[in-house]
Design a protein around this motif. Structure first.
Motif, short mmCIF file in Angstrom:
data_model
loop_
_atom_site.label_atom_id
_atom_site.label_comp_id
_atom_site.label_asym_id
_atom_site.label_seq_id
_atom_site.Cartn_x
_atom_site.Cartn_y
_atom_site.Cartn_z
N THR A 129 -16.57 -11.16 -9.24
CA THR A 129 -15.30 -11.43 -8.54
C THR A 129 -15.50 -12.05 -7.17
OG1 THR A 129 -15.24 -9.23 -7.51
CG2 THR A 129 -14.20 -9.47 -9.69
N GLN A 130 -16.76 -12.05 -6.71
CA GLN A 130 -17.08 -12.51 -5.35
C GLN A 130 -16.30 -11.73 -4.30
OE1 GLN A 130 -19.49 -15.26 -4.54
NE2 GLN A 130 -19.98 -14.30 -6.51
N THR A 131 -16.02 -10.47 -4.63
CA THR A 131 -15.27 -9.58 -3.73
C THR A 131 -15.89 -8.19 -3.81
OG1 THR A 131 -13.26 -10.81 -4.26
CG2 THR A 131 -12.96 -8.71 -3.13
N ASP A 132 -15.90 -7.50 -2.69
CA ASP A 132 -16.36 -6.12 -2.69
C ASP A 132 -15.57 -5.30 -3.71
OD1 ASP A 132 -17.56 -3.64 -1.31
OD2 ASP A 132 -15.40 -3.31 -1.09
N TYR A 133 -16.30 -4.50 -4.47
CA TYR A 133 -15.72 -3.72 -5.57
C TYR A 133 -14.51 -2.88 -5.13
CZ TYR A 133 -15.71 0.61 -8.50
OH TYR A 133 -15.37 1.70 -9.25
N ALA A 134 -14.68 -2.07 -4.08
CA ALA A 134 -13.60 -1.19 -3.62
C ALA A 134 -12.41 -2.01 -3.11
CB ALA A 134 -14.11 -0.25 -2.53
N THR A 135 -12.69 -3.11 -2.44
CA THR A 135 -11.62 -3.98 -1.92
C THR A 135 -10.86 -4.63 -3.07
OG1 THR A 135 -12.94 -4.46 0.05
CG2 THR A 135 -11.13 -5.98 -0.45
N TYR A 136 -11.58 -5.06 -4.09
CA TYR A 136 -10.94 -5.69 -5.25
C TYR A 136 -10.01 -4.70 -5.95
CZ TYR A 136 -10.48 -8.68 -9.38
OH TYR A 136 -9.97 -9.48 -10.37
N LEU A 137 -10.47 -3.47 -6.11
CA LEU A 137 -9.64 -2.43 -6.73
C LEU A 137 -8.35 -2.23 -5.95
CD1 LEU A 137 -11.99 0.48 -7.86
CD2 LEU A 137 -10.24 -0.63 -9.24
N GLN A 138 -8.47 -2.12 -4.64
CA GLN A 138 -7.30 -1.91 -3.80
C GLN A 138 -6.30 -3.06 -3.93
OE1 GLN A 138 -6.18 0.58 -1.94
NE2 GLN A 138 -7.93 1.94 -2.23
N ASN A 139 -6.80 -4.27 -3.84
CA ASN A 139 -5.91 -5.44 -3.82
C ASN A 139 -5.29 -5.75 -5.17
OD1 ASN A 139 -6.44 -5.75 -1.10
ND2 ASN A 139 -8.05 -7.28 -1.42
N GLN A 140 -6.07 -5.56 -6.24
CA GLN A 140 -5.60 -5.95 -7.57
C GLN A 140 -4.85 -4.85 -8.31
OE1 GLN A 140 -5.80 -9.10 -8.73
NE2 GLN A 140 -6.74 -9.68 -6.79
N PHE A 141 -5.11 -3.58 -7.95
CA PHE A 141 -4.51 -2.50 -8.72
C PHE A 141 -3.81 -1.43 -7.87
CE2 PHE A 141 -7.68 -4.33 -11.54
CZ PHE A 141 -6.92 -4.52 -12.69
N TYR A 142 -4.50 -0.81 -6.96
CA TYR A 142 -3.92 0.33 -6.26
C TYR A 142 -2.72 -0.07 -5.39
CZ TYR A 142 -8.37 2.46 -7.70
OH TYR A 142 -9.45 2.90 -8.42
N LYS A 143 -2.83 -1.17 -4.67
CA LYS A 143 -1.69 -1.62 -3.85
C LYS A 143 -0.50 -2.04 -4.71
CE LYS A 143 -4.23 -2.89 0.34
NZ LYS A 143 -4.67 -4.00 1.23
N PRO A 144 -0.69 -2.85 -5.75
CA PRO A 144 0.45 -3.19 -6.61
C PRO A 144 1.11 -1.98 -7.26
CG PRO A 144 -1.36 -4.71 -7.00
CD PRO A 144 -1.89 -3.63 -6.11
N LEU A 145 0.31 -0.94 -7.54
CA LEU A 145 0.86 0.28 -8.14
C LEU A 145 1.50 1.20 -7.10
CD1 LEU A 145 -2.07 1.22 -10.58
CD2 LEU A 145 0.18 0.34 -11.23
N GLY A 146 1.23 0.95 -5.83
CA GLY A 146 1.71 1.85 -4.79
C GLY A 146 0.92 3.15 -4.76
N ALA A 147 -0.34 3.10 -5.22
CA ALA A 147 -1.20 4.29 -5.28
C ALA A 147 -2.02 4.36 -3.99
CB ALA A 147 -2.11 4.23 -6.51
#
Length: 429
Positions: free
Chosen positions: A229-247
């Motif tokens: 992804t050329q992105t830090d793993y934890a950052t990618y999770l936050q941006n692609q999933f947790y933030k959109p879910l409001g988690a």
């Protein structure tokens, strides 16, 4: 004997009154549901678990048709009965990390054609190209635990000698070469991750390709995800999933963040941390990676976990937004190798084969759960399950490893299956 029974009655009354008198600890329930009979059964099972030291406290959240219908907390953080469990407490999710951390990213990468399930994993993880026993293993085999990989490696043994931490790998303060923090006074050498990966790369693979649970590749996935992804793993999770879910609480190393939520402790560690572990990952392998891993390390609340499980239950859709393709989620959540007596999906756990024919004491999960249902459990005493057919999400959070991991009453009393079964019986009348 009479005195013991009386004491148990007082304890039961105390547990229930404590849950009902504290607003942040109270039962939340859908207003149109007749919950009294269900609550009575759940209270009884939970109280039985606390009394028998299956866990000092726990909480249960159930959602039906994308709406929370039951959320209640029981007991305390520890057996000293000082801090009550509250609905917004943050838990160490242990192996639930696997399906709430790297797995949604892997599904997204499959959607984007950056990952293929049936090509050699060595296509993406280059060190395996030179390993004769690993170079042909596929992601499908790996995620369904059908690859014959070594189940577990205790990496803590690599940083300890005669009960003491090796200063070669562990320091008590950070420096340029020791930046991975595993605990307030534990900083791991940056290069130790590469050592872990080398050991995994060289680990044995069984020729017998049958179901054997292994979490080794989940220690690799974060690095591979960062590469793809050329992105830090934890950052990618936050941006692609947790933030959109409001988690908002889902993430790693909560002690380093400014949460007002209480964090539930796990084990009184007498070997590695020499402390009651709280706010830092319980799993030692994840700790040696600085708390950010794919096998464990994720923390969160029951409500935030429910969001990602509803995403899966609705095959990649959450509140009208399609974060993952329906086709991919359906593929990951179906049983992969039933002909080999392997019940697993891709990353997800599934009901035992023939589960609907089993008694409650032998079933996993409830024998009433549909064959399309799926989820995962965690070593600390966590358990999440989603059932698309019945539109039911079940979240159980506890710290059964307090004060030590030898406490196994949670399993012996079959508490989680019994709790889940109560709701199935209520809805499938």
């Amino acid at each position: 004997m009479k005195g013991v029974v009386l004491a148990m009655c007082y304890m039961l009354l105390f547990i229930n009154s404590n849950a009902q008198s504290n607003p942040s600890n109270a039962l939340e329930v859908h207003q149109n549901l007749d919950i009294d009979p269900i609550t009575h059964q759940i209270d009884s099972i939970m109280s039985h678990g606390i009394q028998n030291h299956a866990f000092p406290g726990a909480q249960l959240l159930v959602a039906k048709d994308n709406e929370i219908i039951f959320h209640k907390a029981y007991g305390f953080h520890t057996y000293d009965s000082i801090q009550s469990v509250r609905l917004n407490d943050i838990y160490d999710l242990a192996s639930v990390t696997k399906i709430a951390g790297p797995l949604p990213v892997i599904m997204k990468l499959v959607d984007e054609k950056k990952f293929e399930l049936d090509v050699p994993f060595s296509t993406y993880w280059k060190p395996w190209r030179k390993r004769k026993d690993k170079k042909e293993l596929t992601l499908r085999q790996i995620l369904s635990h059908q690859a014959g990989l070594t189940p577990y490696i205790v990496f803590l043994s690599k940083v300890m000698k005669n009960g003491k931490l090796k200063r070669k790998f562990i320091k008590t303060s950070s420096s340029k070469k020791f930046q991975r923090q595993g605990y307030p006074n534990i900083f791991v050498k940056n290069s130790f991750q590469r050592k872990m990966h080398r050991i995994i790369n060289r680990s044995k693979v069984s020729d017998d390709k049958t179901y054997k649970y292994s979490g080794l590749t989940f220690l690799i996935f974060p690095e591979l995800i960062s590469q793809l992804t050329q992105t830090d793993y934890a950052t990618y999770l936050q941006n692609q999933f947790y933030k959109p879910l409001g988690a908002q609480t889902l993430g790693f190393n909560p002690s380093t963040k400014k949460f007002t939520n209480a964090i539930v402790p796990t084990e009184n560690d007498t070997l590695f941390r020499k402390d009651l572990v709280k706010g830092w990952v319980h799993d030692e392998n994840a700790s040696l990676l600085g708390g950010v891993s794919g096998n464990a390390g994720l923390f969160g609340t029951a409500e935030d976990l429910a969001k990602i499980m509803q995403l899966y239950q609705n095959y990649g859709s959450y509140k009208g937004r399609q974060l993952l393709s329906e086709q991919t989620v359906k593929e990951f959540t179906r049983i992969q190798f039933p002909e080999n007596e392997n019940r697993r999906g891709l990353g997800f756990d599934k009901p035992l084969i023939g589960n609907d024919t089993l008694s409650l004491k032998d079933a996993y999960p409830s024998p009433l759960a549909s064959s399309s249902s799926f989820g995962h459990s965690g070593f600390t005493g966590t358990f999440v399950w989603a059932d698309p057919e019945n539109q039911l999400v079940f979240i159980f959070l506890s710290n059964r490893v307090y004060p030590t991991r030898t406490h196994r009453k949670l399993y012996e009393l079959n508490i989680r299956t019994a709790l889940q079964d109560v709701f199935y019986k209520a809805f499938l009348k």
